[in-house]
Scaffold this motif. Structure first.
Motif, PDB file in Angstrom:
ATOM      1  N   TYR A 154      -9.263  -4.905   1.451  1.00 17.10           N
ATOM      2  CA  TYR A 154      -8.410  -5.962   2.012  1.00 17.10           C
ATOM      3  C   TYR A 154      -9.114  -6.685   3.165  1.00 17.10           C
ATOM      4  CZ  TYR A 154      -4.326  -8.148   4.211  1.00 17.10           C
ATOM      5  OH  TYR A 154      -3.441  -9.054   4.763  1.00 17.10           O
ATOM      6  N   THR A 158      -8.383   0.751  -0.284  1.00 15.17           N
ATOM      7  CA  THR A 158      -7.525  -0.439  -0.207  1.00 15.17           C
ATOM      8  C   THR A 158      -7.734  -1.160   1.116  1.00 15.17           C
ATOM      9  OG1 THR A 158      -5.841   0.597  -1.618  1.00 15.17           O
ATOM     10  CG2 THR A 158      -5.159  -1.289  -0.307  1.00 15.17           C
ATOM     11  N   ILE A 187      -5.573  -3.570  -4.000  1.00 14.74           N
ATOM     12  CA  ILE A 187      -4.949  -2.413  -4.644  1.00 14.74           C
ATOM     13  C   ILE A 187      -5.537  -2.199  -6.038  1.00 14.74           C
ATOM     14  CG2 ILE A 187      -2.777  -1.602  -5.677  1.00 14.74           C
ATOM     15  CD1 ILE A 187      -1.332  -2.719  -3.239  1.00 14.74           C
ATOM     16  N   GLY A 209       0.814  -1.207   0.000  1.00 18.26           N
ATOM     17  CA  GLY A 209       0.000   0.000   0.000  1.00 18.26           C
ATOM     18  C   GLY A 209       0.846   1.254   0.000  1.00 18.26           C
ATOM     19  N   ARG A 224      -7.287   6.283  -1.764  1.00 20.37           N
ATOM     20  CA  ARG A 224      -6.606   5.009  -2.004  1.00 20.37           C
ATOM     21  C   ARG A 224      -6.321   4.256  -0.709  1.00 20.37           C
ATOM     22  NH1 ARG A 224      -2.434   6.118  -7.151  1.00 20.37           N
ATOM     23  NH2 ARG A 224      -4.083   5.859  -8.726  1.00 20.37           N
ATOM     24  N   SER A 260      -8.884  -0.628  -5.675  1.00 27.33           N
ATOM     25  CA  SER A 260      -8.716   0.767  -5.284  1.00 27.33           C
ATOM     26  C   SER A 260      -8.326   1.632  -6.479  1.00 27.33           C
ATOM     27  CB  SER A 260      -7.657   0.878  -4.183  1.00 27.33           C
ATOM     28  OG  SER A 260      -7.424   2.226  -3.849  1.00 27.33           O
TER      29      SER A 260
END
Length: 480
Positions: free
Chosen positions: A456, A452, A428, A304, A448, A431
């Motif tokens: 997750y 993310t 990711i 990330g 983001r 996102s």
């Protein structure tokens, strides 16, 4: 020790290590941002090129005795006392040698200002010699809460002092002072929390008894430091301090992220693994659970960080430092595997095979230095990519020895690690799809991070990931 008590102690250590890691890294980030706004890449590079010398001197001073004491089931007062006085003698000798070598270091980098700066910065590892035995006591007794308080307070005081000095126009002296003050506060607080006190009775026989184990850890640490600082050393020599500063900035943020997870693990891994050494099956179970937890935290945090590197650098440091963004993206991939590497090295050490740890580290260090010197005429990004790739690939070598020592199969390790990497990449990707049209850097960064994180956790929840359920259950239990 029964399984529940060991599990509780491990979880408590991971919790306190995690809380301390988050708080200290947040403060580290805040002070780092302040310093980046006040300093130039050349200023930053001035301190960065000294990192390898400070690191090597610190390794010589500590000499592997913290791990050696932790590896002993019942270390005595004589053991701690011998380590205390030996470290002071060793630290004083190393500082005098580096004090005399400061002009040679300045000549190597063609920077005359490095002479007084180096002599001041190197004071830090000499001061730390007075707290090594106390730190070993806290580490060996799993006093993670006290260690967390120490690291937090030390960082707060040193960070304020460093930023204040930079604000007053002292430039890179602020960075150097921050490091020296940080070490000084740590030593003072180690003495405050540790009940052990040295005596004047000098007996270095325990040093000789531990030296067979600790000497290998010493050489391992030396080569580890040389390996870690290879790019800072070569960039400062073959390019200039500005290039070293760009890389140093990227490496700093990567290290902060990786050390957040590393700090949670290293405080409990070796002491806990040492306690279950007599039962290979149980040892393997404990290690695999730690491996899953490391992957569960490390991949989303580090991947990330690489995902938002450009927006992060622009917002925190400004356009002047934007070249660090691409370097941070590359390094963050390697950084995701650092906590896993930490677990493997702790496995080898806890099994009493410090010779394997040494040989592995030396060979990888020689390989990386050879590759970096051979690539010194290429772009900086090529060197960083190669550095990261070699370190990640070397995990296969570490796993080979884990298989030999405790019978851990590669397929089992991959089952523990790869699912979290895969889920992170999917999160990711989702996102990126939902945020790709946002243009404002601050909004893009926030969007983001949030999307993310939600993706997750949501995917792991749908997959009924045990480590997620256990982590939530433990946190709720502590809250109650």
């Amino acid at each position: 020790m029964t399984e529940p008590s060991l599990k509780e102690k491990t979880a408590r250590g991971l919790l306190w290590g995690g809380m301390a890691g988050i708080l200290t890294q947040l403060m580290n980030a805040f002070f780092g941002i302040c310093l980046l706004r006040l300093l130039t890449p050349a200023d930053y590079g001035m301190v960065q090129v000294l990192a390898v010398f400070s690191g090597v001197a610190a390794c010589l001073q500590e000499s592997g005795f913290i791990a050696a004491l932790a590896n002993k089931k019942n270390p005595t007062h004589a053991d701690y006392n011998a380590v205390f006085w030996f470290n002071i003698l060793c630290g004083g000798t190393c500082y005098m040698l580096l004090f005399a070598c400061a002009p040679l270091i300045a000549k190597f980098y063609d920077e005359p200002q490095l002479v007084p700066l180096a002599r001041f910065a190197f004071l830090g590892f000499f001061i730390s010699a007075f707290g090594i035995a106390q730190r070993a006591y806290l580490f060996g007794h799993l006093m993670v809460r006290q260690s967390a308080v120490i690291s937090t307070v030390s960082l707060l005081i040193s960070g304020v002092c460093g930023v204040a000095m930079a604000w007053c126009g002292l430039a890179y002296w602020g960075l150097a002072a921050q490091s020296v003050i940080y070490v000084t506060i740590i030593v003072i607080m180690n003495w405050w929390y540790s009940p052990w006190r040295p005596t004047w009775k000098l007996n270095f026989r325990p040093i000789r008894e531990m030296f067979g184990f600790s000497s290998k850890l010493l050489l391992t640490s030396l080569f580890g430091q040389v390996n870690k600082n290879v790019l800072s050393t070569l960039l400062g020599r073959f390019y200039n301090t500005s290039i070293a500063g760009y890389y140093g900035n990227a490496a700093k943020w990567n290290d902060m992220g990786a050390n957040l997870i590393h700090g949670m693990i290293v405080g409990v891994a070796q002491p806990v693994l040492t306690q279950v050494n007599d039962d290979i099956k149980r040892y393997r179970q404990v290690f695999r659970k730690m491996l899953r937890f490391a992957a569960f935290i490390s991949f989303p945090a580090m991947f990330g960080l690489g995902f938002v590197a450009k927006e992060f650098i622009l917002i925190t440091a400004g356009l002047t430092w934007v070249r660090s963004a691409s370097l941070l993206t590359i390094l963050s991939v390697y950084g995701a595997f650092v906590p896993i590497n930490t677990l493997y090295t702790n496995l080898v050490v806890s099994r009493g095979k410090s010779n394997i740890n040494l040989v592995n580290t030396v060979v990888s260090c020689v390989l990386i230095w050879g590759a970096m010197i051979g690539l010194r005429h290429y772009e900086l990004e090529v060197m960083v990519c190669t550095f990261s790739a070699i370190n990640i690939a070397w995990l296969l070598v570490w796993h080979y020895f884990a298989w030999r020592l405790v019978g851990l199969r590669l397929s089992d390790a991959l089952k523990d690690i790869l699912p979290f990497a895969g889920v992170t990449l999917i999160a990711i990707g989702l996102s990126w799809l939902t945020t790709r049209n946002i243009e404002h850097p601050a909004l893009l960064l926030a969007a983001r991070i949030v999307t993310t994180g939600i993706a997750y956790v949501g995917i792991l929840y749908l997959l009924r990931a045990q480590v997620l359920r256990e982590s939530i259950g433990y946190l709720l239990k502590k809250k109650k």
